[in-house]
Write a protein that holds these residues in place. Structure first.
Motif, short mmCIF file in Angstrom:
data_model
loop_
_atom_site.label_atom_id
_atom_site.label_comp_id
_atom_site.label_asym_id
_atom_site.label_seq_id
_atom_site.Cartn_x
_atom_site.Cartn_y
_atom_site.Cartn_z
N MET A 1 63.96 93.54 124.51
CA MET A 1 64.39 93.42 123.13
C MET A 1 63.89 92.10 122.52
N VAL A 2 64.00 91.00 123.28
CA VAL A 2 63.59 89.69 122.77
C VAL A 2 62.11 89.70 122.41
N ARG A 3 61.31 90.31 123.27
CA ARG A 3 59.87 90.39 123.01
C ARG A 3 59.58 91.20 121.76
N SER A 4 60.31 92.28 121.58
CA SER A 4 60.13 93.14 120.42
C SER A 4 60.49 92.39 119.13
N ILE A 5 61.61 91.69 119.14
CA ILE A 5 62.03 90.90 117.98
C ILE A 5 60.97 89.85 117.66
N SER A 6 60.54 89.15 118.67
CA SER A 6 59.55 88.09 118.50
C SER A 6 58.24 88.64 117.94
N ARG A 7 57.80 89.77 118.46
CA ARG A 7 56.55 90.40 117.99
C ARG A 7 56.64 90.74 116.50
N HIS A 8 57.74 91.36 116.10
CA HIS A 8 57.90 91.74 114.69
C HIS A 8 57.97 90.50 113.79
N LEU A 9 58.75 89.51 114.21
CA LEU A 9 58.88 88.29 113.40
C LEU A 9 57.55 87.55 113.27
N ASN A 10 56.80 87.51 114.37
CA ASN A 10 55.49 86.85 114.31
C ASN A 10 54.56 87.54 113.32
N ARG A 11 54.61 88.86 113.29
CA ARG A 11 53.76 89.60 112.35
C ARG A 11 54.22 89.40 110.90
N ILE A 12 55.52 89.34 110.70
CA ILE A 12 56.05 89.14 109.35
C ILE A 12 55.71 87.74 108.85
N GLU A 13 55.87 86.76 109.71
CA GLU A 13 55.71 85.36 109.32
C GLU A 13 54.29 84.83 109.47
N ASP A 14 53.36 85.68 109.88
CA ASP A 14 51.96 85.29 110.06
C ASP A 14 51.34 84.89 108.72
N PRO A 15 50.95 83.61 108.56
CA PRO A 15 50.38 83.18 107.28
C PRO A 15 49.02 83.81 106.97
N GLU A 16 48.35 84.32 107.99
CA GLU A 16 47.05 84.98 107.79
C GLU A 16 47.21 86.36 107.15
N GLU A 17 48.36 86.98 107.40
CA GLU A 17 48.61 88.33 106.86
C GLU A 17 49.11 88.20 105.43
N LYS A 18 48.31 88.66 104.50
CA LYS A 18 48.65 88.55 103.08
C LYS A 18 49.22 89.84 102.50
#
Length: 122
Positions: A1-18
């Protein structure tokens, strides 16, 4: 679960993803994680408010923004509830609910002024 949460948050907060649509998709996926702690549910709803508003999907954003505004004290340091207030006001205006939008902004302004008075007294 922790990995899944982290993966989603990283994608949401990725400054490269506009692309806000990608961020909405990730936030929706985050909400579907089984046993998701309340803090992360709140964070996902904050992002859904923010990015649905950015996409001008005001109907979708409305409930998420209302949640953030209603629970702003529980969201933690990294979340600026003023974004949600503005997004909710925008959603209300899009729904032709002008009186509610004005009331919301007035209340936010009063709260902000009261917060400044409290911090000046410290």
């Amino acid at each position: 679960m922790v990995r899944s949460i982290s993966r989603h948050l990283n994608r949401i907060e990725d400054p490269e993803e506009k692309d806000a649509a990608v961020k909405v998709e990730e936030a929706e996926s985050l909400l579907k994680v089984k046993g998701l702690p309340h803090r992360y549910q709140s964070l996902a709803k904050y992002y859904l408010c923010k990015y649905n508003t950015e996409l001008k999907e005001y109907g979708k954003a409305h409930d998420f923004c209302q949640f953030v505004v209603d629970n702003k004290n529980d969201l933690g340091e990294g979340v600026d509830a003023s974004d949600a207030v503005c997004a909710l006001a925008t959603a209300l205006l899009a729904e032709d609910k002008y009186d509610q939008a004005i009331r919301l902004l007035n209340d936010a302004l009063k709260n902000d002024q009261n917060n400044r008075k409290v911090s000046l007294r410290k």
